[in-house]
Design a protein around this motif. Sequence first.
Motif, short mmCIF file in Angstrom:
data_model
loop_
_atom_site.label_atom_id
_atom_site.label_comp_id
_atom_site.label_asym_id
_atom_site.label_seq_id
_atom_site.Cartn_x
_atom_site.Cartn_y
_atom_site.Cartn_z
N ASP A 239 -27.07 34.12 -3.40
CA ASP A 239 -27.31 35.13 -2.37
C ASP A 239 -28.62 35.87 -2.55
OD1 ASP A 239 -26.65 36.74 -4.51
OD2 ASP A 239 -24.74 37.40 -3.70
N ASP A 240 -29.38 35.52 -3.58
CA ASP A 240 -30.73 36.07 -3.71
C ASP A 240 -31.71 35.38 -2.76
OD1 ASP A 240 -30.14 37.97 -5.66
OD2 ASP A 240 -30.40 36.53 -7.29
N ASP A 241 -31.35 34.18 -2.33
CA ASP A 241 -32.20 33.40 -1.43
C ASP A 241 -31.30 32.65 -0.46
OD1 ASP A 241 -34.33 32.16 -0.25
OD2 ASP A 241 -34.64 30.69 -1.86
N PRO A 242 -30.81 33.33 0.58
CA PRO A 242 -29.76 32.75 1.42
C PRO A 242 -30.22 31.63 2.36
CG PRO A 242 -30.38 34.92 2.24
CD PRO A 242 -31.07 34.75 0.93
N LEU A 243 -31.48 31.59 2.72
CA LEU A 243 -31.90 30.65 3.75
C LEU A 243 -31.69 29.18 3.38
CD1 LEU A 243 -35.05 32.41 5.24
CD2 LEU A 243 -32.81 32.07 6.30
N PRO A 244 -31.99 28.74 2.14
CA PRO A 244 -31.72 27.33 1.82
C PRO A 244 -30.26 26.94 1.98
CG PRO A 244 -33.22 28.28 0.20
CD PRO A 244 -32.71 29.42 1.05
N ALA A 245 -29.35 27.79 1.57
CA ALA A 245 -27.93 27.48 1.70
C ALA A 245 -27.51 27.46 3.17
CB ALA A 245 -27.09 28.48 0.93
N LEU A 246 -28.02 28.40 3.97
CA LEU A 246 -27.70 28.42 5.39
C LEU A 246 -28.25 27.17 6.08
CD1 LEU A 246 -28.32 32.18 6.23
CD2 LEU A 246 -26.11 31.00 6.26
N ARG A 247 -29.44 26.77 5.69
CA ARG A 247 -30.02 25.56 6.27
C ARG A 247 -29.19 24.33 5.92
NH1 ARG A 247 -34.83 26.43 4.73
NH2 ARG A 247 -34.77 25.20 2.78
N ALA A 248 -28.71 24.27 4.67
CA ALA A 248 -27.85 23.15 4.26
C ALA A 248 -26.53 23.17 5.02
CB ALA A 248 -27.61 23.21 2.75
N THR A 265 -37.64 36.77 9.38
CA THR A 265 -36.63 37.47 8.60
C THR A 265 -35.30 36.72 8.72
OG1 THR A 265 -35.88 38.87 10.43
CG2 THR A 265 -37.75 39.67 9.11
N LEU A 266 -34.35 37.07 7.84
CA LEU A 266 -33.03 36.47 7.90
C LEU A 266 -32.38 36.77 9.25
CD1 LEU A 266 -30.54 35.08 6.66
CD2 LEU A 266 -29.92 37.28 5.64
N ALA A 267 -32.48 38.01 9.72
CA ALA A 267 -31.86 38.39 10.99
C ALA A 267 -32.44 37.58 12.15
CB ALA A 267 -32.04 39.88 11.23
N GLU A 268 -33.75 37.40 12.16
CA GLU A 268 -34.38 36.63 13.23
C GLU A 268 -33.95 35.17 13.18
OE1 GLU A 268 -38.55 37.18 12.82
OE2 GLU A 268 -38.55 39.23 13.60
#
Length: 302
Positions: A239-248, A265-268
């Motif tokens: 959860d320190d870097d959420p974007l890679p997991a969300l992309r996966a 940003t994460l929200a965008e």
Amino acid sequence: MSPSTYRGRFAPSPTGPLHFGSLLAAFGSWLMARQARGRWLVRIEDIDPPREVPCAADEQLRTLQRFGLVSDEPVLRQSERGALYREALDHLLERGDAFECHCSRSDLVAGGGVHRACMAGRRRPDPAIRLRVPDGTVIGFTDRVQGAIEQDVAREVGDFVLRRADGPWAYQLAVVVDDAAQGVTEVVRGADLLDSTARQIFLQRRLGLPSPGYAHLPLVVDAQGHKLSKSSAALPVDDDDPLPALRAAWTALGQLPSAWPSGDTLAETLEAAVRAFDPGRIPSSSATTLAALHNACVIDAA
């Protein structure tokens, strides 16, 4: 279903930190609710104390927040809702739809674990409570992802437990009562729970409750084909870097990798993902293993 009435939910059990399979279910259900311009709720299913890990629920909620997945209403905890489950159980007992069962697990071995009748003369001080499932009870429904499903509940499941002999409420009763109480209109969850759906629909009918729609998402498994909740590979998501997991997770949900947005940003990014999300692309099954995902989205075991 009009956008204003859609209500979805994510309901983790506090048995440890959120792993990638849990994130997939959370993100998938969140995307469904957001695209429908509905509400997304979080419910902690903490009714099995022996399996719970101290502080796990709070850690799960913090992780969800770090990923931008925040409940639209106060988080509900099943451990605080025993009175509602008791009311539903009493209703079933009074109608004769539920009954005390003194059978042990060993008593059911000969029938493949399926309860059709209690052992004569068997008595125990702590009987379970089961729902009576008449012969010929067949439940059919159409799952948004898995398609047409039919189950002979009497033959394949039998009379199922509503309250366990050791005291805790059974998952089947709690989830049915809470989905109705929260006004959930579509249950989006992992395909490992597909087998529970027919009995939940049957229980809803016995309690006079509406049945929501269902959408069972594909599972992500380890190299041996085990689902993550039962795998040593179930490392927590980073959860320190959420974007890679969300992309996966986006890819595991069948979405085109090229459609994954790159917001500042994460929200965008999440807002753009809702616009690009295509539920029709979700596969009914998945051959995705963690081998291709660990480096990108989970904390190094070391």
